[in-house]
Scaffold this motif. Sequence first.
Motif, PDB file in Angstrom:
ATOM      1  N   THR A  91      10.671 -14.484  14.131  1.00 21.76           N
ATOM      2  CA  THR A  91      11.571 -13.837  13.844  1.00 21.76           C
ATOM      3  C   THR A  91      11.487 -12.344  15.535  1.00 21.76           C
ATOM      4  O   THR A  91      12.462 -12.404  15.748  1.00 21.76           O
ATOM      5  N   GLY A  92      10.231 -12.771  15.348  1.00 19.66           N
ATOM      6  CA  GLY A  92      10.159 -10.695  16.248  1.00 19.66           C
ATOM      7  C   GLY A  92      10.264  -9.710  15.996  1.00 19.66           C
ATOM      8  O   GLY A  92      10.533  -9.813  15.360  1.00 19.66           O
ATOM      9  N   VAL A  93      10.756  -8.757  17.125  1.00 25.32           N
ATOM     10  CA  VAL A  93      10.365  -7.690  15.958  1.00 25.32           C
ATOM     11  C   VAL A  93      11.525  -6.651  16.478  1.00 25.32           C
ATOM     12  O   VAL A  93      12.092  -6.715  17.601  1.00 25.32           O
ATOM     13  N   ASN A  94      11.528  -5.660  16.279  1.00 26.31           N
ATOM     14  CA  ASN A  94      12.243  -4.185  17.053  1.00 26.31           C
ATOM     15  C   ASN A  94      11.695  -3.170  17.620  1.00 26.31           C
ATOM     16  O   ASN A  94      11.009  -3.516  19.129  1.00 26.31           O
ATOM     17  N   GLY A  95      10.690  -2.297  16.728  1.00 22.55           N
ATOM     18  CA  GLY A  95       9.780  -1.726  16.978  1.00 22.55           C
ATOM     19  C   GLY A  95       8.299  -2.384  17.111  1.00 22.55           C
ATOM     20  O   GLY A  95       8.627  -3.575  16.565  1.00 22.55           O
ATOM     21  N   GLY A  96       7.559  -1.869  18.301  1.00 23.18           N
ATOM     22  CA  GLY A  96       6.730  -2.699  18.615  1.00 23.18           C
ATOM     23  C   GLY A  96       5.704  -2.990  17.360  1.00 23.18           C
ATOM     24  O   GLY A  96       5.479  -1.913  16.686  1.00 23.18           O
ATOM     25  N   LEU A  97       4.666  -4.244  17.112  1.00 23.29           N
ATOM     26  CA  LEU A  97       4.406  -4.376  15.940  1.00 23.29           C
ATOM     27  C   LEU A  97       2.822  -4.751  16.509  1.00 23.29           C
ATOM     28  O   LEU A  97       2.539  -6.233  17.407  1.00 23.29           O
ATOM     29  N   VAL A  98       1.355  -4.308  16.067  1.00 23.76           N
ATOM     30  CA  VAL A  98       0.065  -5.099  16.756  1.00 23.76           C
ATOM     31  C   VAL A  98       0.204  -5.447  14.973  1.00 23.76           C
ATOM     32  O   VAL A  98      -0.777  -4.095  14.290  1.00 23.76           O
ATOM     33  N   ILE A  99      -1.243  -6.182  15.074  1.00 26.53           N
ATOM     34  CA  ILE A  99      -1.611  -6.717  14.261  1.00 26.53           C
ATOM     35  C   ILE A  99      -2.771  -7.093  14.476  1.00 26.53           C
ATOM     36  O   ILE A  99      -3.670  -7.408  15.094  1.00 26.53           O
ATOM     37  N   VAL A 100      -4.067  -5.931  14.294  1.00 28.97           N
ATOM     38  CA  VAL A 100      -5.325  -6.119  14.486  1.00 28.97           C
ATOM     39  C   VAL A 100      -6.391  -6.914  12.566  1.00 28.97           C
ATOM     40  O   VAL A 100      -5.871  -6.688  12.136  1.00 28.97           O
ATOM     41  N   SER A 101      -7.228  -8.059  14.450  1.00 34.54           N
ATOM     42  CA  SER A 101      -7.837  -9.228  13.370  1.00 34.54           C
ATOM     43  C   SER A 101      -9.023  -8.739  13.729  1.00 34.54           C
ATOM     44  O   SER A 101      -9.571  -8.460  14.997  1.00 34.54           O
ATOM     45  N   ALA A 102      -9.739  -7.658  12.583  1.00 35.71           N
ATOM     46  CA  ALA A 102     -11.245  -7.561  12.903  1.00 35.71           C
ATOM     47  C   ALA A 102     -12.316  -8.292  12.889  1.00 35.71           C
ATOM     48  O   ALA A 102     -12.912  -8.535  11.660  1.00 35.71           O
ATOM     49  N   ASP A 103     -12.449  -9.530  13.526  1.00 37.62           N
ATOM     50  CA  ASP A 103     -13.462 -10.536  13.618  1.00 37.62           C
ATOM     51  C   ASP A 103     -15.274  -9.914  13.178  1.00 37.62           C
ATOM     52  O   ASP A 103     -15.369  -8.917  13.099  1.00 37.62           O
ATOM     53  N   ASP A 104     -15.682 -10.938  12.488  1.00 38.80           N
ATOM     54  CA  ASP A 104     -17.426 -10.480  12.136  1.00 38.80           C
ATOM     55  C   ASP A 104     -18.267 -11.830  12.309  1.00 38.80           C
ATOM     56  O   ASP A 104     -19.043 -12.234  11.364  1.00 38.80           O
ATOM     57  N   PRO A 105     -18.332 -11.911  13.700  1.00 38.87           N
ATOM     58  CA  PRO A 105     -19.719 -13.146  14.171  1.00 38.87           C
ATOM     59  C   PRO A 105     -20.611 -12.364  13.861  1.00 38.87           C
ATOM     60  O   PRO A 105     -21.857 -11.091  13.865  1.00 38.87           O
ATOM     61  N   GLY A 106     -21.704 -13.104  13.337  1.00 40.34           N
ATOM     62  CA  GLY A 106     -23.048 -12.717  12.378  1.00 40.34           C
ATOM     63  C   GLY A 106     -23.085 -12.396  11.079  1.00 40.34           C
ATOM     64  O   GLY A 106     -23.841 -12.228  10.251  1.00 40.34           O
ATOM     65  N   MET A 107     -21.253 -11.840  10.300  1.00 38.40           N
ATOM     66  CA  MET A 107     -21.272 -12.068   8.635  1.00 38.40           C
ATOM     67  C   MET A 107     -22.005 -10.847   8.163  1.00 38.40           C
ATOM     68  O   MET A 107     -22.969 -11.327   7.859  1.00 38.40           O
ATOM     69  N   HIS A 108     -21.873  -9.355   9.196  1.00 36.11           N
ATOM     70  CA  HIS A 108     -22.277  -8.450   8.549  1.00 36.11           C
ATOM     71  C   HIS A 108     -21.977  -8.679   7.762  1.00 36.11           C
ATOM     72  O   HIS A 108     -22.658  -7.265   6.639  1.00 36.11           O
ATOM     73  N   SER A 109     -20.971  -9.143   6.627  1.00 35.97           N
ATOM     74  CA  SER A 109     -20.857  -8.191   5.551  1.00 35.97           C
ATOM     75  C   SER A 109     -18.649  -8.934   5.156  1.00 35.97           C
ATOM     76  O   SER A 109     -17.920  -8.252   4.803  1.00 35.97           O
ATOM     77  N   SER A 110     -19.359 -10.604   5.307  1.00 39.22           N
ATOM     78  CA  SER A 110     -18.406 -11.075   5.357  1.00 39.22           C
ATOM     79  C   SER A 110     -18.430 -12.777   4.925  1.00 39.22           C
ATOM     80  O   SER A 110     -19.652 -12.881   4.665  1.00 39.22           O
ATOM     81  N   GLN A 111     -17.444 -12.898   4.297  1.00 41.44           N
ATOM     82  CA  GLN A 111     -18.371 -14.464   3.521  1.00 41.44           C
ATOM     83  C   GLN A 111     -18.297 -16.147   4.563  1.00 41.44           C
ATOM     84  O   GLN A 111     -18.352 -16.821   3.965  1.00 41.44           O
ATOM     85  N   ASN A 112     -17.690 -15.500   5.312  1.00 41.41           N
ATOM     86  CA  ASN A 112     -17.215 -16.744   6.533  1.00 41.41           C
ATOM     87  C   ASN A 112     -17.254 -16.099   8.183  1.00 41.41           C
ATOM     88  O   ASN A 112     -17.275 -15.314   8.965  1.00 41.41           O
ATOM     89  N   GLU A 113     -17.659 -16.615   9.496  1.00 47.86           N
ATOM     90  CA  GLU A 113     -17.142 -15.844  10.534  1.00 47.86           C
ATOM     91  C   GLU A 113     -16.309 -17.131  11.258  1.00 47.86           C
ATOM     92  O   GLU A 113     -16.981 -17.225  12.411  1.00 47.86           O
TER      93      GLU A 113
END
Lengths: 580, 194
Positions: A91-113
Amino acid sequence: MKRLMIGNEAIARGAYEAGATVATAYPGTPSTEIVTKFSTYDNVYAEWAPNEKVALEVAAGASIGGARTLVTMKHVGVNVAADPLYTFSYTGVNGGLVIVSADDPGMHSSQNEQDNRGYGKFAKLPVIEPSDSLEAKDFTKLAFDISEKFDTPVMLRITTRLAHSQTLVEEGECLELGIKDYKKDAPKYVMLPGYARGRHVEVEKRMLGLKEFAETTDLNRIEWGDKSLGIITSGVVYQYVKEVLPHVSVLKLGMVNPLPEKLIRSFAQEVDKLIVIEELEPVIEDQIKAWGIKVEGKEHFSLIGEYSPELIEERIAGIQLNPGYGLDKQIPGRPPLMCPGCPHRGVFYTLRKMKLTVMGDIGCYTLGALSPLEGMDACICMGASIGTALGMEKARGEEFAGKLVAVIGDSTFVHSGITALIDVVYNQGTSTVLILDNDTTAMTGHQDHPATGVTITRQETRKLDIEAMVRAIGINNIRVVDPLNLKELETALKEELGRREPSVIIAKRPCALLHKTPIKERFYVDEEKCKGCKLCLKVGCTGIYFIDDDKKAAINPNTCVSCGLCPQVCTFDAIKVVEG
Amino acid sequence: MQSQTTNIMIVGVGGQGTLLTSRIIAKVAVDMGHDVKVSEIHGMAQRGGSVVSQVRFGEKIYSPIIKKGDADIILAFEKLEAARWLDYLKKDGMILINNARVDPLPVMSGKAKYPEDIVDKIKQHVAKTREVNATDIAVACGNARAANVALVGVLSWAIGIPADKVENAIKELVPAKALDINLRAFNEGYKLFS
């Protein structure tokens, strides 16, 4: 004036300076602080959504409605939001949209990397990757411009090391854009097959435009040095490269999808040897190889874990890692623990004692899987406990289900446990579900959620009544127990497991860090009565210990919060209240 | 370039107040006009795990994390943690060890022993080992909870930054009602080895 900011604060600031007025998220380490920070700015709307899918849908609506919008999540949260993501890309946007993906190499606090740069390719999104807090702010602002110029959501991909490192940032002026006009445009926003076919054509045109943009944008830059070696890198790894290989030529990519083919070709031609250094997947390397350019990468580096400056120094410059003194190998580890007074501790002690099979979930209580509690059999992702319990029951039969429980926290239940509970009722499972209601999202640092009745800005709101909702789903057997009352908990579990129908036990007690209650009584160990059986150590609390060869337990007055759990565990009544 | 950079690691146990210490030192470094980077990993900090903060400052800083074997100073809030992170210390670096013992789970449950001679072992390898009893200093100043600020004092001395600059940062970052005790604890720490 320059000041230190963690990457996450810088992203919030960048969105604010770009004129974003809406931000939404479900908390998830290492992304949580972004929307928390954004919620403190004036004249903006910020919220905790119940999960990442809803967050992205709210964000999509805000964008279609004309507002510049920020939506943030941890890497695995993007999986939850993937359904709207792939189609909002059309669809694309009307007002700009930014989605932040915070990845976790090393799995400091996650179930996968998992490496979410992959989403850029598959969902056809531009992916921007900053390397410090200043870039995090500036790239976020730029991401909003790219979003509107190319009519696309933009992914800002960060990693834990960027999210939680502080570097100097200069605050800028805030754009006062207001919101864009909204005009009904069904062929753009209603993704019926007939309309979606048209949009797919637009998406492919947009990707070609972005490819051209990638060739000329300042996001990508060459820093010439010694041309015998050229390094292509992005994100915080760029900083490691500059630290340990200050003389080499570097192509720093700030935009990792789509990649600038011409720029990379010309860089490759100028250097004798080309190496890509990227954490996790060979996303950049594979694309360069697909273009037929000679390049090295993963033959030097692992697909696993976080990189470091010394690792790059060793692999590229051939400098041996400092062997060190080896004292670290002679000392005991220090695993994280549930806090003293934590309401989860007694639950896992009891589950283990009753020898139950436990389908677990994501939260502080996942620590219940570790020694000495060891009260969990499986934990996959947010909300999985109830579905996995039902599946195990259907595979192994109702008799097995009599020794099987699903354990899930309040925030996680609201996030994605509800639909699985509906499945239990619908498909006539007999599951016993234990909801650990500690009145917060504890693991990520105490964020509110629908069942706390408080919003991100600490406003009171209609509180989701978990008990009433569970009843409405069709669960007839519902009990509320105090998880610090072990007898009550065990009785409830025995009775509900004995039923050939589904039950929910709500173990209700606030997080011990959230509502600290004054300590009214102190406990001590009566040495006459203590037999040294060490049963009390099975609760795994820093408040009670055996010192070395001592034959008796002792209470540590500095950490004990007098929750009263260990006296219930002791079979000799050796743990007593200090009189007077 | 390398020689102009100062690398400091602050290690301890979640909940000991290592974060405030790194924040104060980083603020002073910013006030002095340096480029500064700080790295911390959140998430497990409140849950009794091993925690580390890294502060780097100088003319131009790239990596937010310190290379193994490159820390000029390690400040350890706890003795075991000093040993755990020792390999990050530079050859001629200084390690400041708070004389505190926090038993990790394997020790509490009797599965492992807390090595009594750990500081002596470190001393065998590192000439510049300094022991501090921060809790005693803080108690003498009026409140055991000021121990981490006493350690800020020792660390500031070790880095060689002027006391008044750190005092200003403490004034900004520490609540007003605890300020007097904290400033006293800071100064006692600063004077300890000077």
